[in-house]
Scaffold this active site. Sequence first.
Site, PDB file in Angstrom:
ATOM      1  N   SER A 136       0.857  -1.194   0.000  1.00  9.94           N
ATOM      2  CA  SER A 136       0.000   0.000   0.000  1.00  9.94           C
ATOM      3  C   SER A 136       0.888   1.238   0.000  1.00  9.94           C
ATOM      4  CB  SER A 136      -0.860  -0.019   1.268  1.00  9.94           C
ATOM      5  OG  SER A 136      -1.475   1.226   1.489  1.00  9.94           O
ATOM      6  N   TYR A 157      -3.142  -0.792  10.433  1.00 13.43           N
ATOM      7  CA  TYR A 157      -3.078  -0.993   8.977  1.00 13.43           C
ATOM      8  C   TYR A 157      -1.725  -0.528   8.446  1.00 13.43           C
ATOM      9  CZ  TYR A 157      -4.397  -0.913   4.043  1.00 13.43           C
ATOM     10  OH  TYR A 157      -4.441  -1.139   2.671  1.00 13.43           O
TER      11      TYR A 157
HETATM   12  P1  NAP Z   1     -11.986  -5.644  -0.050  1.00 18.30           P
HETATM   13  O1  NAP Z   1     -12.796  -5.111  -1.177  1.00 18.30           O
HETATM   14  O2  NAP Z   1     -12.473  -5.452   1.346  1.00 18.30           O
HETATM   15  O3  NAP Z   1     -11.737  -7.218  -0.317  1.00 18.30           O
HETATM   16  C1  NAP Z   1     -11.035  -8.000   0.607  1.00 18.30           C
HETATM   17  C2  NAP Z   1     -11.052  -9.437   0.157  1.00 18.30           C
HETATM   18  O4  NAP Z   1     -10.262 -10.197   1.071  1.00 18.30           O
HETATM   19  C3  NAP Z   1     -12.424 -10.078   0.143  1.00 18.30           C
HETATM   20  O5  NAP Z   1     -12.493 -10.983  -0.949  1.00 18.30           O
HETATM   21  C4  NAP Z   1     -12.483 -10.844   1.463  1.00 18.30           C
HETATM   22  O6  NAP Z   1     -13.416 -11.919   1.373  1.00 18.30           O
HETATM   23  C5  NAP Z   1     -11.029 -11.310   1.560  1.00 18.30           C
HETATM   24  N1  NAP Z   1     -10.538 -11.590   2.925  1.00 18.30           N
HETATM   25  C6  NAP Z   1     -10.578 -10.789   4.011  1.00 18.30           C
HETATM   26  N2  NAP Z   1     -10.062 -11.416   5.074  1.00 18.30           N
HETATM   27  C7  NAP Z   1      -9.680 -12.652   4.654  1.00 18.30           C
HETATM   28  C8  NAP Z   1      -9.101 -13.777   5.294  1.00 18.30           C
HETATM   29  N3  NAP Z   1      -8.816 -13.753   6.600  1.00 18.30           N
HETATM   30  N4  NAP Z   1      -8.840 -14.881   4.551  1.00 18.30           N
HETATM   31  C9  NAP Z   1      -9.132 -14.919   3.232  1.00 18.30           C
HETATM   32  N5  NAP Z   1      -9.707 -13.891   2.561  1.00 18.30           N
HETATM   33  C10 NAP Z   1      -9.981 -12.773   3.280  1.00 18.30           C
HETATM   34  O7  NAP Z   1     -10.504  -5.036  -0.066  1.00 18.30           O
HETATM   35  P2  NAP Z   1      -9.630  -4.388  -1.260  1.00 18.30           P
HETATM   36  O8  NAP Z   1      -9.792  -2.931  -1.214  1.00 18.30           O
HETATM   37  O9  NAP Z   1      -9.880  -5.127  -2.524  1.00 18.30           O
HETATM   38  O10 NAP Z   1      -8.160  -4.700  -0.723  1.00 18.30           O
HETATM   39  C11 NAP Z   1      -7.410  -5.798  -1.163  1.00 18.30           C
HETATM   40  C12 NAP Z   1      -5.961  -5.592  -0.729  1.00 18.30           C
HETATM   41  O11 NAP Z   1      -5.462  -4.376  -1.312  1.00 18.30           O
HETATM   42  C13 NAP Z   1      -5.764  -5.447   0.783  1.00 18.30           C
HETATM   43  O12 NAP Z   1      -4.565  -6.070   1.172  1.00 18.30           O
HETATM   44  C14 NAP Z   1      -5.648  -3.951   0.964  1.00 18.30           C
HETATM   45  O13 NAP Z   1      -4.926  -3.592   2.121  1.00 18.30           O
HETATM   46  C15 NAP Z   1      -4.902  -3.576  -0.303  1.00 18.30           C
HETATM   47  N6  NAP Z   1      -5.030  -2.163  -0.637  1.00 18.30           N
HETATM   48  C16 NAP Z   1      -6.244  -1.621  -0.961  1.00 18.30           C
HETATM   49  C17 NAP Z   1      -6.323  -0.279  -1.300  1.00 18.30           C
HETATM   50  C18 NAP Z   1      -7.619   0.370  -1.709  1.00 18.30           C
HETATM   51  O14 NAP Z   1      -7.599   1.585  -1.977  1.00 18.30           O
HETATM   52  N7  NAP Z   1      -8.723  -0.357  -1.774  1.00 18.30           N
HETATM   53  C19 NAP Z   1      -5.169   0.504  -1.280  1.00 18.30           C
HETATM   54  C20 NAP Z   1      -3.957  -0.071  -0.923  1.00 18.30           C
HETATM   55  C21 NAP Z   1      -3.899  -1.411  -0.611  1.00 18.30           C
HETATM   56  P3  NAP Z   1     -14.074 -12.587   2.710  1.00 18.30           P
HETATM   57  O15 NAP Z   1     -14.520 -11.434   3.585  1.00 18.30           O
HETATM   58  O16 NAP Z   1     -15.181 -13.450   2.210  1.00 18.30           O
HETATM   59  O17 NAP Z   1     -12.993 -13.384   3.341  1.00 18.30           O
END
Ligand code: NAP
Length: 262
Positions: A153, A166
């Site tokens: 991130s 985080y």
């Molecule tokens: P999201 O929309 O909340 O999706 C998270 C995904 O992870 C879901 O499929 C969830 O499904 C799964 N998950 C959560 N806990 C889990 C566990 N313990 N075991 C297996 N699967 C799990 O999040 P996102 O925004 O796509 O983020 C994805 C990644 O990108 C994260 O690492 C986040 O920190 C990183 N990121 C995001 C952003 C942003 O702007 N969105 C920016 C920088 C980095 P279930 O709940 O069914 O398990």
Amino acid sequence: MAAARKPKTCYLFDLNGKTALVTGSSQGIGFALAKGLAEAGARVIINGRDPERLQNAHKKLQDSGIQTITRAFDVTDPQSVEDAFAEMESSIGPIDILVANAGIMRRAPATEMPPETWREVLGTNLDGVWYCCQAAGKRMVPRGAGKIITICSVQSELGRPTIAPYAASKGALRMLTRTLCAEWAKHGVNVNGVAPGYYATELTSALVQNAEFSDWLCQRVPAGRWGKVEELVGATVFLAAPASDFVNGHLLYVDGGMTAVV
Ligand code: NAP
């Protein structure tokens, strides 16, 4: 009339014959990355904890002509991770590419952050990535090949109020990525990170709904906007493909220039 020439597949970015696991890919960034890796030729295993959400993601991909394999497991449980890797490798085949993407966000002022929230975030974003990297790496190292991509991130580099666990987890991922590079690069296993800026997903929904934040972000980011999840595919395919064979321990920021400027 000469037959139209077919564009050559560039082997540098070709993932045909490769199997990729994307953790946390039932929605958001992981879903987009799973789709992108499949479009680059990989056989993709999608993952999440909730089997119904995972099945919906599978169906959505199927409707757009992409076949995926589903495996529901919780990355925070080391035994479940190890069992899942053992089962996937015996029933599907070697996992050539791991995208350690599953992550969560919980916000609170640092003075009020409950210990269980701290643990929950570190348990998913750091421990969960570590368990998956270890399970993948211990199989890739003896094979002498593999690509591991940690989803980091801008918070691997930049702090921000209310997100202490985080930011701590994403900062730690930067060093985990470098340390695994130090151990595994000589064994043909590339460990790198993709570091997204701000993308509209469920994880950032509180920020998306906050007009003041959105205005601030669009001024702060040189590109002047939020990212689109598909814009993370290029960096991920690059780090999963032969094009990056001599790229090790690198964090590739896909952030519209956010970390480049004050
Ligand atoms: P999201 O929309 O909340 O999706 C998270 C995904 O992870 C879901 O499929 C969830 O499904 C799964 N998950 C959560 N806990 C889990 C566990 N313990 N075991 C297996 N699967 C799990 O999040 P996102 O925004 O796509 O983020 C994805 C990644 O990108 C994260 O690492 C986040 O920190 C990183 N990121 C995001 C952003 C942003 O702007 N969105 C920016 C920088 C980095 P279930 O709940 O069914 O398990």
